[in-house]
Enzyme design. Structure first.
Site, PDB file in Angstrom:
ATOM      1  N   ASP A  36       0.848  -1.191   0.000  1.00 16.22           N
ATOM      2  CA  ASP A  36       0.000   0.000   0.000  1.00 16.22           C
ATOM      3  C   ASP A  36       0.886   1.243   0.000  1.00 16.22           C
ATOM      4  O   ASP A  36       2.061   1.177   0.372  1.00 16.22           O
ATOM      5  CB  ASP A  36      -0.920   0.016   1.237  1.00 16.22           C
ATOM      6  CG  ASP A  36      -2.217   0.778   0.998  1.00 16.22           C
ATOM      7  OD1 ASP A  36      -3.281   0.134   0.928  1.00 16.22           O
ATOM      8  OD2 ASP A  36      -2.164   2.017   0.870  1.00 16.22           O
ATOM      9  N   TYR A 144     -14.059   6.115 -13.250  1.00 15.65           N
ATOM     10  CA  TYR A 144     -14.058   4.863 -12.466  1.00 15.65           C
ATOM     11  C   TYR A 144     -14.710   3.743 -13.272  1.00 15.65           C
ATOM     12  O   TYR A 144     -14.190   2.623 -13.350  1.00 15.65           O
ATOM     13  CB  TYR A 144     -14.802   5.086 -11.142  1.00 15.65           C
ATOM     14  CG  TYR A 144     -14.748   3.909 -10.188  1.00 15.65           C
ATOM     15  CD1 TYR A 144     -13.697   3.748  -9.291  1.00 15.65           C
ATOM     16  CD2 TYR A 144     -15.772   2.950 -10.177  1.00 15.65           C
ATOM     17  CE1 TYR A 144     -13.652   2.669  -8.410  1.00 15.65           C
ATOM     18  CE2 TYR A 144     -15.738   1.875  -9.297  1.00 15.65           C
ATOM     19  CZ  TYR A 144     -14.675   1.737  -8.415  1.00 15.65           C
ATOM     20  OH  TYR A 144     -14.640   0.672  -7.549  1.00 15.65           O
TER      21      TYR A 144
HETATM   22  N1  LIG Z   1     -15.927  -0.249  -1.189  1.00 15.51           N
HETATM   23  C1  LIG Z   1     -16.704  -0.477  -2.216  1.00 15.51           C
HETATM   24  O1  LIG Z   1     -17.941  -0.255  -2.161  1.00 15.51           O
HETATM   25  C2  LIG Z   1     -16.135  -1.053  -3.490  1.00 15.51           C
HETATM   26  C3  LIG Z   1     -17.040  -1.453  -4.484  1.00 15.51           C
HETATM   27  C4  LIG Z   1     -16.530  -1.973  -5.667  1.00 15.51           C
HETATM   28  C5  LIG Z   1     -15.176  -2.093  -5.846  1.00 15.51           C
HETATM   29  N2  LIG Z   1     -14.329  -1.687  -4.876  1.00 15.51           N
HETATM   30  C6  LIG Z   1     -12.894  -1.815  -5.154  1.00 15.51           C
HETATM   31  O2  LIG Z   1     -12.272  -2.505  -4.094  1.00 15.51           O
HETATM   32  C7  LIG Z   1     -10.885  -2.117  -4.030  1.00 15.51           C
HETATM   33  C8  LIG Z   1     -10.551  -1.788  -2.592  1.00 15.51           C
HETATM   34  O3  LIG Z   1     -11.353  -0.670  -2.203  1.00 15.51           O
HETATM   35  P1  LIG Z   1     -11.792  -0.380  -0.696  1.00 15.51           P
HETATM   36  O4  LIG Z   1     -13.250  -0.131  -0.707  1.00 15.51           O
HETATM   37  O5  LIG Z   1     -11.195  -1.366   0.206  1.00 15.51           O
HETATM   38  O6  LIG Z   1     -11.118   1.066  -0.538  1.00 15.51           O
HETATM   39  P2  LIG Z   1     -10.120   1.667   0.524  1.00 15.51           P
HETATM   40  O7  LIG Z   1     -10.020   3.101   0.175  1.00 15.51           O
HETATM   41  O8  LIG Z   1     -10.537   1.283   1.911  1.00 15.51           O
HETATM   42  O9  LIG Z   1      -8.747   0.901   0.203  1.00 15.51           O
HETATM   43  C9  LIG Z   1      -8.005   1.161  -0.965  1.00 15.51           C
HETATM   44  C10 LIG Z   1      -6.523   1.089  -0.635  1.00 15.51           C
HETATM   45  O10 LIG Z   1      -5.784   1.345  -1.837  1.00 15.51           O
HETATM   46  C11 LIG Z   1      -4.634   2.101  -1.470  1.00 15.51           C
HETATM   47  N3  LIG Z   1      -4.064   2.850  -2.593  1.00 15.51           N
HETATM   48  C12 LIG Z   1      -4.627   3.897  -3.233  1.00 15.51           C
HETATM   49  N4  LIG Z   1      -3.777   4.395  -4.143  1.00 15.51           N
HETATM   50  C13 LIG Z   1      -2.646   3.631  -4.089  1.00 15.51           C
HETATM   51  C14 LIG Z   1      -1.405   3.649  -4.783  1.00 15.51           C
HETATM   52  N5  LIG Z   1      -1.143   4.592  -5.706  1.00 15.51           N
HETATM   53  N6  LIG Z   1      -0.484   2.713  -4.484  1.00 15.51           N
HETATM   54  C15 LIG Z   1      -0.726   1.786  -3.518  1.00 15.51           C
HETATM   55  N7  LIG Z   1      -1.886   1.727  -2.818  1.00 15.51           N
HETATM   56  C16 LIG Z   1      -2.828   2.648  -3.103  1.00 15.51           C
HETATM   57  C17 LIG Z   1      -5.172   3.053  -0.395  1.00 15.51           C
HETATM   58  O11 LIG Z   1      -4.129   3.630   0.377  1.00 15.51           O
HETATM   59  C18 LIG Z   1      -6.100   2.151   0.399  1.00 15.51           C
HETATM   60  O12 LIG Z   1      -5.449   1.555   1.495  1.00 15.51           O
HETATM   61  C19 LIG Z   1     -10.737  -0.949  -5.003  1.00 15.51           C
HETATM   62  O13 LIG Z   1     -10.155  -1.419  -6.204  1.00 15.51           O
HETATM   63  C20 LIG Z   1     -12.151  -0.500  -5.238  1.00 15.51           C
HETATM   64  O14 LIG Z   1     -12.319   0.114  -6.495  1.00 15.51           O
HETATM   65  C21 LIG Z   1     -14.772  -1.181  -3.703  1.00 15.51           C
END
Ligand SMILES: NC(=O)c1ccc[n+]([C@@H]2O[C@H](COP(=O)([O-])OP(=O)(O)OC[C@H]3O[C@@H](n4cnc5c(N)ncnc54)[C@H](O)[C@@H]3O)[C@@H](O)[C@H]2O)c1
Length: 240
Positions: A36, A144
């Site tokens: 991360d 997105y």
């Molecule tokens: N939460 C939702 O409702 C949801 C729905 C569909 C898809 N997703 C997908 O699930 C995945 C995880 O999302 P989440 O909800 O856990 O979000 P989150 O924001 O809790 O976690 C995302 C993580 O990615 C890290 N990150 C961001 N940019 C980065 C970079 N340049 N290099 C390294 N790390 C980086 C962030 O620091 C964070 O810890 C994502 O791909 C998101 O698109 C989430």
């Protein structure tokens, strides 16, 4: 199901779905390396779950190279950012580039570096965190949605080209999951207004652990004949 003897690299491991994957995969016996950009968040995950961590910005060549240098059996491209529901006309170049860089280009570059190494050592597994926005136009904003549709295309391309060479590549498509992601930026006003009438069609929010459970199965040998597939984990949202 067991991941004993496997080394799993999970990006976006400091928070939300990635953090839950770390916990779940470790419980299945995997050696987990959480990646991360968030150093403080990763330190907490390491302290709580005893996993190895790597601080890396996956939008940089150095970050990708640091991950690619690891010996990986299971690669989960999970790090991602939202676009605040920004519609096409208000998506400036900076927003487009930022969202595409982390959601699409980083998984592409990681796979390009890691998949041939998996082939050389006899096999491996890739799991990409797509989204309900990989399958429909009305789940997020323009950049997105485009990034997550393209990530599904990348998933299928890798599955098709590398399946016969021992590398499976699948995707999960979470729906509305309780994580910090939605709160990281205020939503775009127009995007939010367009979205609001459809709120009642969204199933109750899911938990990151519920996504991690499905992910653990998909990367395990129990799913050895599953390749190029996308599994929705959205409480039925995709069925509406
Ligand atoms: N939460 C939702 O409702 C949801 C729905 C569909 C898809 N997703 C997908 O699930 C995945 C995880 O999302 P989440 O909800 O856990 O979000 P989150 O924001 O809790 O976690 C995302 C993580 O990615 C890290 N990150 C961001 N940019 C980065 C970079 N340049 N290099 C390294 N790390 C980086 C962030 O620091 C964070 O810890 C994502 O791909 C998101 O698109 C989430």
């Amino acid at each position: 199901m067991t991941l004993q003897g496997k080394t799993a690299v999970i990006t976006g491991a400091a928070s939300g779905i990635g953090r839950s994957m770390v916990r779940r995969f470790a419980a299945e016996g995997a050696t987990v390396i959480g990646v991360d950009i968030d150093e403080a968040g990763l330190a907490k995950v390491a302290a709580q779950m005893g996993c190895a961590v790597l601080v890396a910005d996956l939008t940089t060549a150095e970050g990708v190279a640091a991950v690619a240098a690891l010996d990986i059996d299971i690669l989960c491209n999970n790090a991602g950012i939202l676009d605040a529901l920004t519609p096409l006309e208000d998506t400036d170049d900076a927003l487009w580039d930022r969202v595409l860089d982390i959601n699409l280009t980083a998984p592409f570059k990681l796979c390009r570096a890691v998949v041939p190494k998996m082939v050389a050592k006899g096999g491996g597994v890739v799991l990409n965190t797509c989204s309900a926005a990989s399958l429909s136009g009305g789940r997020a904003g323009c950049s997105y949605t485009a990034s997550k549709h393209a990530l599904l295309g990348l998933t299928r391309s890798i599955a098709w080209y590398y399946g016969a060479r021992g590398v499976r590549c699948n995707a999960i498509a979470p729906g509305a999951i309780q994580t910090k992601m939605q709160m990281r930026q205020p939503p775009h006003e127009g995007g939010m207004q367009a979205y609001m009438p459809y709120f009642p069609t969204i199933p109750p929010q899911g938990k990151a652990a519920e996504v991690a459970d499905v992910a653990a199965f998909l990367v395990s040998d129990g799913a050895r004949y599953v390749n190029g597939e996308v599994i929705s984990v959205d409480g039925g949202w995709n069925a509406y």
